[in-house]
Scaffold this motif. Sequence first.
Motif, mmCIF file in Angstrom:
data_model
loop_
_atom_site.group_PDB
_atom_site.id
_atom_site.type_symbol
_atom_site.label_atom_id
_atom_site.label_comp_id
_atom_site.label_asym_id
_atom_site.label_seq_id
_atom_site.Cartn_x
_atom_site.Cartn_y
_atom_site.Cartn_z
ATOM 1 N N HIS A 79 45.733 18.499 53.557
ATOM 2 C CA HIS A 79 45.876 17.197 54.204
ATOM 3 C C HIS A 79 44.822 16.189 53.751
ATOM 4 C CE1 HIS A 79 48.260 19.943 56.554
ATOM 5 N NE2 HIS A 79 47.187 20.601 56.941
ATOM 6 N N ILE A 100 51.458 29.297 56.454
ATOM 7 C CA ILE A 100 51.855 30.346 57.397
ATOM 8 C C ILE A 100 52.535 29.695 58.614
ATOM 9 C CG2 ILE A 100 50.974 32.158 58.924
ATOM 10 C CD1 ILE A 100 48.619 32.391 56.810
ATOM 11 N N SER A 101 51.894 28.682 59.161
ATOM 12 C CA SER A 101 52.463 27.978 60.316
ATOM 13 C C SER A 101 53.399 26.871 59.822
ATOM 14 C CB SER A 101 51.335 27.372 61.153
ATOM 15 O OG SER A 101 50.635 26.388 60.408
HETATM 16 C C1 DQA Z 1 47.711 26.335 57.056
HETATM 17 C C2 DQA Z 1 47.982 25.038 57.835
HETATM 18 C C3 DQA Z 1 46.814 24.080 57.703
HETATM 19 O O1 DQA Z 1 47.079 22.879 58.423
HETATM 20 C C4 DQA Z 1 45.557 24.711 58.267
HETATM 21 O O2 DQA Z 1 44.447 23.856 58.076
HETATM 22 C C5 DQA Z 1 45.288 26.062 57.710
HETATM 23 C C6 DQA Z 1 46.400 26.976 57.493
HETATM 24 C C7 DQA Z 1 48.832 27.382 57.243
HETATM 25 O O3 DQA Z 1 48.904 28.279 56.424
HETATM 26 O O4 DQA Z 1 49.606 27.313 58.197
HETATM 27 O O5 DQA Z 1 44.136 26.454 57.545
HETATM 28 O O6 DQA Z 1 47.650 26.029 55.689
#
Ligand code: DQA
Length: 158
Positions: A79, A100-101
């Motif tokens: 981001h 992942i999310s």
């Molecule tokens: C992430 C989503 C990002 O917004 C977050 O900062 C992460 C993990 C994910 O894998 O869902 O560290 O990349």
Amino acid sequence: MKVMVIQGPNLNMLGIREQNIYGPMKLEDIHTQMKAFADQNGMEIEFFQSNLEGEIVDKIQECLGDADGIIINPAAYTHTSIAIRDAIAAVQLPTIEVHISNVYRREEFRQKSLIAPVCAGQITGFGPFSYHLAMVAMLQIFNEMKAIKEAQQQNVQQ
Ligand code: DQA
């Protein structure tokens, strides 16, 4: 053909950090599954994790001449990082962004990726299975690259 897997900041904390969002699986277990898929499909694979933006930029640059594609979870740098985006654009290797999310169901600041526009595609929201989906997509890209190379070689021979 070789895929470089690059993991961004705090992904070394998987299994400990915010389990309600990222689940209980550790990064090394995700990598074990990816390695098994790579072995089954005749792909080479290497893993790299860093919490530092510059180290990730260095690793992407090192992929030139060393890897045929990149799977990257830039984590929070997704981001914010113009530097990582520019590195991916510079090496011009097929790159898949993984999360992942489901970043589009979360805070507004996560809903913008600076990285996605320079990637072949983005996979988000399937938990650790996102990485497996990325491997399937990378295999498809490698097969297409091989087919194009073979067609070009045949054209030269004719
Ligand atoms: C992430 C989503 C990002 O917004 C977050 O900062 C992460 C993990 C994910 O894998 O869902 O560290 O990349």
